[in-house]
Design an enzyme around this catalytic site. Structure first.
Site, PDB file in Angstrom:
ATOM      1  N   GLN A  74       0.837  -1.195   0.000  1.00 38.90           N
ATOM      2  CA  GLN A  74       0.000   0.000   0.000  1.00 38.90           C
ATOM      3  C   GLN A  74       0.877   1.252   0.000  1.00 38.90           C
ATOM      4  OE1 GLN A  74      -2.101   1.556   3.484  1.00 38.90           O
ATOM      5  NE2 GLN A  74      -4.005   1.217   2.361  1.00 38.90           N
ATOM      6  N   CYS A 107      -6.401   6.679   5.666  1.00 41.12           N
ATOM      7  CA  CYS A 107      -5.702   6.925   6.933  1.00 41.12           C
ATOM      8  C   CYS A 107      -6.141   8.267   7.538  1.00 41.12           C
ATOM      9  CB  CYS A 107      -4.181   6.925   6.721  1.00 41.12           C
ATOM     10  SG  CYS A 107      -3.328   7.144   8.295  1.00 41.12           S
ATOM     11  N   ARG A 232      -7.491  -5.277  13.318  1.00 45.47           N
ATOM     12  CA  ARG A 232      -7.208  -5.375  14.763  1.00 45.47           C
ATOM     13  C   ARG A 232      -7.415  -6.763  15.336  1.00 45.47           C
ATOM     14  NH1 ARG A 232     -11.041  -0.644  16.260  1.00 45.47           N
ATOM     15  NH2 ARG A 232     -12.063  -1.688  14.512  1.00 45.47           N
TER      16      ARG A 232
HETATM   17  C1  LIG Z   1      -2.256  -0.200  14.327  1.00 45.55           C
HETATM   18  C2  LIG Z   1      -3.019   0.057  13.059  1.00 45.55           C
HETATM   19  C3  LIG Z   1      -2.350   0.463  11.933  1.00 45.55           C
HETATM   20  C4  LIG Z   1      -3.046   0.700  10.748  1.00 45.55           C
HETATM   21  N1  LIG Z   1      -2.366   1.045   9.615  1.00 45.55           N
HETATM   22  C5  LIG Z   1      -3.025   1.159   8.428  1.00 45.55           C
HETATM   23  C6  LIG Z   1      -2.325   1.369   7.211  1.00 45.55           C
HETATM   24  O1  LIG Z   1      -1.091   1.434   7.164  1.00 45.55           O
HETATM   25  N2  LIG Z   1      -3.057   1.470   6.072  1.00 45.55           N
HETATM   26  C7  LIG Z   1      -4.426   1.384   6.064  1.00 45.55           C
HETATM   27  O2  LIG Z   1      -5.051   1.483   5.003  1.00 45.55           O
HETATM   28  N3  LIG Z   1      -5.099   1.169   7.196  1.00 45.55           N
HETATM   29  C8  LIG Z   1      -4.439   1.032   8.368  1.00 45.55           C
HETATM   30  N4  LIG Z   1      -5.139   0.744   9.503  1.00 45.55           N
HETATM   31  C9  LIG Z   1      -6.603   0.556   9.416  1.00 45.55           C
HETATM   32  C10 LIG Z   1      -6.935  -0.912   9.186  1.00 45.55           C
HETATM   33  O3  LIG Z   1      -6.358  -1.400   8.000  1.00 45.55           O
HETATM   34  C11 LIG Z   1      -8.461  -1.129   9.139  1.00 45.55           C
HETATM   35  O4  LIG Z   1      -8.984  -0.393   8.065  1.00 45.55           O
HETATM   36  C12 LIG Z   1      -9.175  -0.705  10.420  1.00 45.55           C
HETATM   37  O5  LIG Z   1      -8.438  -1.080  11.561  1.00 45.55           O
HETATM   38  C13 LIG Z   1     -10.573  -1.336  10.502  1.00 45.55           C
HETATM   39  O6  LIG Z   1     -10.487  -2.735  10.444  1.00 45.55           O
HETATM   40  P1  LIG Z   1     -10.628  -3.665  11.759  1.00 45.55           P
HETATM   41  O7  LIG Z   1     -11.969  -3.358  12.381  1.00 45.55           O
HETATM   42  O8  LIG Z   1     -10.533  -5.065  11.228  1.00 45.55           O
HETATM   43  O9  LIG Z   1      -9.522  -3.286  12.684  1.00 45.55           O
HETATM   44  C14 LIG Z   1      -4.458   0.538  10.706  1.00 45.55           C
HETATM   45  C15 LIG Z   1      -5.136   0.131  11.856  1.00 45.55           C
HETATM   46  C16 LIG Z   1      -4.431  -0.112  13.031  1.00 45.55           C
HETATM   47  C17 LIG Z   1      -5.202  -0.568  14.247  1.00 45.55           C
END
Ligand SMILES: Cc1cc2nc3c(=O)[nH]c(=O)nc-3n(C[C@H](O)[C@H](O)[C@H](O)COP(=O)(O)O)c2cc1C
Length: 334
Positions: A74, A107, A232
């Site tokens: 990404q 982001c 997460r």
């Molecule tokens: C620690 C952390 C780092 C993340 N880094 C990115 C990232 O680099 N790029 C991105 O598109 N989303 C990033 N996200 C968002 C996740 O990819 C995802 O969209 C978001 O956590 C919702 O999904 P979930 O409910 O499964 O956690 C990050 C989330 C967390 C918790």
């Protein structure tokens, strides 16, 4: 070679994806996810600008582990020409290991979006479309984008943006059902995933609050999305992928890992980090606290693991945690 026409079949065969997570989804995390059944895992997001300066630390984010067959990369940035150039660079660096190049449009972090990157692109659909168009023209690999429901709280722009990005040449889209201003508050709105799916004919990957096999199935049933992306719930829990794979295959849920199995995985995680790069062991701090979640004596274990510095420290502390689990008869409990 994949084409935009054959890509939906690829997505259908890769329905369980580990999301990009900055500071988290390194080669070790991806290896453990894939061992448990993740069909594809993303690297941490990479700054297109950082890569264009040949910044060594940025290039390190593109390192692929010895067991990895393919990865998703990404990029974040806001300059179409730089993104296109860096998409080419990523193709050159990773070759056949590269599955897709995704553009970060979600982001919400201040230091990212105030520079016009990440979720700020949702406020400028013309620029977002030009970025996708430039990247898709520059490389032959699939170019996708990951967005949120919208930028402002309660404003849903994802379906309209999705249409623009499809026209601009995106091969697939990932939708996280929260706005950027919402950050991680509240529940993800899966309705927007369904509305994006209705709006476009390219594959849509649903994201937000998938925590196990049942929630993955529910998301697919409720939204019609083609694949699910998990972030997460994978922290300290690579087994989530086995659970989701089983649920999507209609197979019985695997046993959740017993406490000793979890702590053994934490030990292996530490050793894999150390073997990959001794300095990467600092990453074990947060990983260890995730592995401890829900274990009997979690806060004592977490405290002891937090004080570890060397790989020998981890081995000693993990030996002690295992002894404790056996002493209280928890070795086989699931
Ligand atoms: C620690 C952390 C780092 C993340 N880094 C990115 C990232 O680099 N790029 C991105 O598109 N989303 C990033 N996200 C968002 C996740 O990819 C995802 O969209 C978001 O956590 C919702 O999904 P979930 O409910 O499964 O956690 C990050 C989330 C967390 C918790």
């Amino acid at each position: 070679m994949l084409t935009r026409q054959t890509f939906p079949a690829y997505v259908a065969a890769h329905r369980v994806v580990m999301a990009p997570m900055a500071g988290v989804t390194d080669p070790v995390m991806r290896q453990l996810a894939e061992e448990q059944g993740a069909d594809l895992a993303f690297c941490e997001m990479v700054s297109a600008k950082g890569l264009s300066y040949a910044n060594e630390r940025t290039e390190d984010l593109l390192e692929v582990g010895p067991t990895e067959r393919e990865v998703g990369v990404q990029l974040f940035g806001h300059d179409p020409a730089v993104i296109a150039d860096m998409a080419r660079r990523v193709v050159d660096l990773l070759g056949d290991t590269l599955a897709v190049i995704d553009i970060n449009m979600g982001c919400p972090a201040r230091k990212i979006q105030t520079k016009g990157d990440g979720s700020a692109l949702m406020k400028d659909p013309d620029l977002a479309a030009r970025i996708v168009e430039a990247a898709a023209r520059a490389v032959a690999v699939p170019v996708t984008a990951k967005m949120r429901r919208g930028f402002y709280a309660d404003e849903e722009t994802a379906p309209e943006l999705a249409r623009r990005l499809e026209d601009a040449g995106a091969w697939a889209l990932t939708v996280h059902g929260r706005t950027a201003q919402q950050m991680y508050r509240g529940a993800a709105d899966w309705g927007v995933i369904a509305r994006v799916k209705q709006a476009v004919s390219i594959p849509v990957i649903g994201n937000g609050d998938v925590v196990d096999g049942a929630s993955a199935r529910a998301m697919i049933e409720q939204t019609g999305c083609d694949a699910v992306m998990i972030a997460r719930a994978a922290q300290g829990n690579p087994w989530v992928f086995a659970d989701v794979k089983a649920a999507l295959a209609g197979a019985p849920a695997p046993w959740p890992p017993a406490p000793l199995e979890r702590i053994a995985c934490a030990r292996r995680h530490a050793h894999l980090l150390y073997e990959w790069e001794p300095r990467a062991l600092v990453r074990m701090r947060k990983q260890a606290s995730w592995y401890c979640k829900g274990l009997p004596g979690a806060s004592t274990a977490r405290g002891a693991l937090n004080r570890c510095v060397t790989i020998d420290d981890y081995d000693r502390v993990i030996d002690a945690i295992e002894d404790h689990l056996r002493a209280i008869g928890m070795e086989g409990d699931r």
